[in-house]
Design an enzyme around this catalytic site. Structure first.
Site, PDB file in Angstrom:
ATOM      1  N   LYS A  52     -10.297 -20.574 -18.735  1.00  0.00           N
ATOM      2  CA  LYS A  52     -10.908 -21.716 -18.035  1.00  0.00           C
ATOM      3  C   LYS A  52     -10.912 -22.948 -18.949  1.00  0.00           C
ATOM      4  O   LYS A  52     -10.641 -24.061 -18.505  1.00  0.00           O
ATOM      5  CB  LYS A  52     -12.344 -21.356 -17.608  1.00  0.00           C
ATOM      6  CG  LYS A  52     -12.369 -20.410 -16.422  1.00  0.00           C
ATOM      7  CD  LYS A  52     -13.717 -19.790 -16.156  1.00  0.00           C
ATOM      8  CE  LYS A  52     -13.561 -18.702 -15.090  1.00  0.00           C
ATOM      9  NZ  LYS A  52     -14.759 -17.919 -14.844  1.00  0.00           N
ATOM     10  N   GLN A  96     -20.700 -17.422 -16.999  1.00  0.00           N
ATOM     11  CA  GLN A  96     -19.748 -16.340 -16.740  1.00  0.00           C
ATOM     12  C   GLN A  96     -20.494 -15.043 -16.416  1.00  0.00           C
ATOM     13  O   GLN A  96     -21.386 -14.630 -17.144  1.00  0.00           O
ATOM     14  CB  GLN A  96     -18.854 -16.146 -17.988  1.00  0.00           C
ATOM     15  CG  GLN A  96     -17.763 -15.121 -17.809  1.00  0.00           C
ATOM     16  CD  GLN A  96     -16.712 -15.526 -16.772  1.00  0.00           C
ATOM     17  OE1 GLN A  96     -16.258 -16.668 -16.728  1.00  0.00           O
ATOM     18  NE2 GLN A  96     -16.328 -14.580 -15.922  1.00  0.00           N
ATOM     19  N   ASP A 119     -18.882 -22.802  -9.247  1.00  0.00           N
ATOM     20  CA  ASP A 119     -18.497 -21.441  -8.855  1.00  0.00           C
ATOM     21  C   ASP A 119     -18.926 -21.156  -7.413  1.00  0.00           C
ATOM     22  O   ASP A 119     -18.425 -20.227  -6.788  1.00  0.00           O
ATOM     23  CB  ASP A 119     -19.201 -20.422  -9.773  1.00  0.00           C
ATOM     24  CG  ASP A 119     -18.243 -19.709 -10.712  1.00  0.00           C
ATOM     25  OD1 ASP A 119     -17.022 -19.806 -10.487  1.00  0.00           O
ATOM     26  OD2 ASP A 119     -18.723 -19.062 -11.662  1.00  0.00           O
TER      27      ASP A 119
END
Ligand code: NAP
Length: 282
Positions: A52, A96, A119
């Protein structure tokens, strides 16, 4: 049979993002910024976080990386999220997952401001999808819809079957196909006679995490098959669909790797760019 080439489309999209971001810099605006938080040392998460970071840099998005020990207290993690929430130069925040035991994923996800939740795992953004309102869409289902659109494939009027009902892939995928006019069936581990459903599908999306769960006998002639699975076995990365036995039967299919994965990564960049545009316009 034609491959749905996520790798090529993601590269094209990234070129477009880079061009757009260059334009912002030329106007003297700050760059978009994504903050990624990694708690613990899960090796797969470390790889995801690094990719990422590299994706961001490749298009001109500023990337902030925070690593915290596996035994970090919830308050400390909340403190970091709160400061990133308050920082006007940060557009997107991603913690994460999975988190180490002892940290409540739901509470952590909900702590991120919805306008920075790139997200799209928070209840607000999931609610927006359910209600068909503007909001961030989770990267994997959003990437699949974009890939289908690129090949002129619409769900409208079609039988769509999604195998998997996770909060991050299966459920939002079913909702996006429904929004696009599909007639949607969602299958899961309690579904009896899975093949009777998959064989009806004009568009079949498989997001389970079981190598070659779906074979050629389980798909309809001419179906569009999207394989989300990422299983690391003896033969390297492998999907949930047996590509070889399906290839002669279907009209379109995503390869693994090179299908859904690159699109997921591209959509995170797009969500960050959208968050940025919403922030700089204020
Ligand atoms: P998950 O949270 O483990 O969910 C798996 C789903 O599959 C569950 O809904 C489960 O049903 C269902 N399931 C399990 N066994 C089944 C069976 N035999 N028949 C039918 N359904 C079954 O997984 P996920 O996060 O959605 O991810 C799924 C796969 O996609 C994984 O391989 C993951 O690595 C991959 N993935 C790829 C990307 C990408 O960018 N390519 C992104 C995200 C995930 P229940 O709900 O009843 O338990």
């Amino acid at each position: 049979m034609m491959k749905l080439d996520g790798k090529a489309l993601a590269a094209k999209l990234k070129d477009g993002f880079a061009e757009e971001i260059k334009g912002f810099a030329e106007k003297g605006l700050r760059p978009p910024c994504l903050a990624v938080v990694l708690v613990g040392e899960d090796p797969a998460s470390q790889i995801y976080v690094r990719s990422k970071h590299n994706d961001c840099l490749s298009v001109g998005i500023k990337s902030l990386m925070y690593t915290m020990a596996a035994d970090t207290a919830e308050d400390e993690l909340f403190g970091l999220i709160d400061s990133l929430n308050a920082d006007d130069s940060v557009d997107g925040i991603l913690v994460q997952l999975p988190l180490p035991a002892g940290l409540d994923e739901r509470a952590v996800t909900e702590r991120i401001r919805p306008d920075k939740d790139v997200d799209a795992f928070s209840a607000v953004n999931v609610g927006c999808i359910t209600l068909g309102r503007e909001g961030f869409k989770p990267c994997t289902p959003a990437g699949i819809m974009r890939l289908l659109a690129e090949y002129g494939i619409k769900a409208e009027g079609k039988e769509c079957v999604v195998v998997g009902r996770s909060n991050i892939v299966g459920k939002p995928m079913s909702l996006l196909l429904l929004q696009d006019g599909g007639t949607v069936t969602t299958c899961h581990s309690k579904t009896s006679d899975l093949a009777s459903h998959t064989r009806r599908a004009d568009i079949l999306v498989v997001a389970v995490g079981k190598e070659k769960l779906i074979n050629g006998d389980m798909v309809k002639d001419g179906a569009v098959v999207v394989d989300v699975g990422m299983n690391r076995g003896e033969n390297g990365l492998c999907g949930d669909v047996d590509f070889e036995s399906c290839a002669g039967k279907v009209s379109y299919i995503t390869p693994v790797p090179g299908g859904v994965g690159p699109m997921t990564r591209a959509m995170l960049l797009e969500n960050t760019l959208t968050a940025y545009k919403n922030h700089v316009k204020k």
